[in-house]
Structure formats: C-alpha cells, structure tokens
Design an enzyme around this catalytic site. Structure first.
Site, PDB file in Angstrom:
ATOM      1  N   GLN A  78       0.843  -1.197   0.000  1.00 23.49           N
ATOM      2  CA  GLN A  78       0.000   0.000   0.000  1.00 23.49           C
ATOM      3  C   GLN A  78       0.880   1.249   0.000  1.00 23.49           C
ATOM      4  O   GLN A  78       1.260   1.762   1.041  1.00 23.49           O
ATOM      5  CB  GLN A  78      -0.930  -0.002   1.220  1.00 23.49           C
ATOM      6  CG  GLN A  78      -1.954   1.106   1.145  1.00 23.49           C
ATOM      7  CD  GLN A  78      -3.002   0.982   2.235  1.00 23.49           C
ATOM      8  OE1 GLN A  78      -3.092   0.013   2.955  1.00 23.49           O
ATOM      9  NE2 GLN A  78      -3.813   2.017   2.340  1.00 23.49           N
ATOM     10  N   PHE A  79       1.162   1.756  -1.203  1.00 26.46           N
ATOM     11  CA  PHE A  79       2.036   2.921  -1.331  1.00 26.46           C
ATOM     12  C   PHE A  79       1.439   4.165  -0.690  1.00 26.46           C
ATOM     13  O   PHE A  79       2.162   5.085  -0.313  1.00 26.46           O
ATOM     14  CB  PHE A  79       2.384   3.184  -2.801  1.00 26.46           C
ATOM     15  CG  PHE A  79       1.274   3.812  -3.600  1.00 26.46           C
ATOM     16  CD1 PHE A  79       1.202   5.190  -3.738  1.00 26.46           C
ATOM     17  CD2 PHE A  79       0.303   3.020  -4.215  1.00 26.46           C
ATOM     18  CE1 PHE A  79       0.179   5.776  -4.477  1.00 26.46           C
ATOM     19  CE2 PHE A  79      -0.709   3.593  -4.942  1.00 26.46           C
ATOM     20  CZ  PHE A  79      -0.777   4.979  -5.077  1.00 26.46           C
ATOM     21  N   THR A  80       0.123   4.212  -0.496  1.00 26.40           N
ATOM     22  CA  THR A  80      -0.508   5.399   0.080  1.00 26.40           C
ATOM     23  C   THR A  80      -0.107   5.627   1.540  1.00 26.40           C
ATOM     24  O   THR A  80      -0.309   6.719   2.071  1.00 26.40           O
ATOM     25  CB  THR A  80      -2.046   5.342  -0.039  1.00 26.40           C
ATOM     26  OG1 THR A  80      -2.519   4.177   0.646  1.00 26.40           O
ATOM     27  CG2 THR A  80      -2.480   5.312  -1.491  1.00 26.40           C
TER      28      THR A  80
END
Length: 147
Positions: A78-80
C-alpha cells in the site's frame, strides 16, 4: 518502511473477484515502502512483527505473538501509507518507492516473514485489491523501520 499491523480473526484479499490470499486468526499487514528503504528495514520490521505480543494469553493479557498462536499473516502492498499530506489537500506520494524498487523489497519482506514457518499470504503488488477483514479488538499498530 511503514507497516500498519492489524490483529484479525480473519482476512482476505480479492483481485478481479478471485481470492489472492486469505488467513484465519493472525495479522493483516499494510506495507508502504519508501525510496530510501533497504533490506535491513525489511528484516528489522519482519522480526518485530512476528514477535509482537498482541494476542491474548489465558488471562486475556496481550502476551502472545503470532508465532505463539501459529497464526497467519496477510501482506498487502500500500504505497498510500507513504503519503505526504502536510502541504495542500492532495497527498503527494513522491517518497513512495517506484515499482522497480518496491516490488523486490516487498518480496524480500515476505520472504523474511516466511522464515518463521507461518502461513504468509499476500495480495498482488500494484493490483486493484479488495481487502476484507474482521479486526480483533480492535488492535491496530503503526510501525516504522526508522524514526
């Protein structure tokens, strides 16, 4: 690296309507990787996570790790989690690792977790994933490999 750890009774992830990974009791990990992260970050977090005592013992105290209960681990990239939200209202993801850096490090992190002999499942990096979970507690802890 930044990981959001959730103690779950069950969790699963679907990609294109198909289950890509699922576990019963254990840990759901949302994993964010920064451009500056290296193997040492993944190794340190993996060891911390598998030994994190957040499961109840016979007295109901959080004294057991996922290893102690022989639980499962579900990893979701999850790059966010690496969002910079301080300026303006649209988050910036400039510090998030690009796929050519993040994918090998995410795979390495999973390999480090697998050394525990636990059931380690994952979603598909970069895919549109639908995550379902039954949070137990709830117990949610955010961990960073560096201050």
């Amino acid at each position: 690296m930044r990981v959001v750890v959730q103690r779950v009774s069950q969790a699963s992830v679907k990609v294109d309507g198909e289950i890509a990974g699922e576990i019963g009791t254990g840990l759901l990990l949302f994993v964010g990787i920064e451009e500056t992260d290296v193997h040492k970050d993944a190794e340190w977090l993996a060891q911390k996570i598998i030994n994190l005592r957040i499961f109840g013992d016979e007295d109901g105290k959080m004294n057991r790790s996922v290893l102690d209960i022989n639980g499962g681990i579900l990893c979701i990239s999850q790059f966010t989690l690496i969002a910079d939200y301080r300026k303006g209202n649209r988050p910036s993801f400039i510090r998030a690792a690009r796929p050519e850096t993040a994918i090998p490090l995410f795979e390495y992190f999973k390999t480090e977790l697998t050394k525990s002999q636990l059931n380690v499942q994952s979603g598909i990096f970069g895919a549109d994933m639908k995550v379902s979970l039954l949070n137990d507690g709830p117990v949610t802890i955010t961990m960073d490999s560096r201050p």
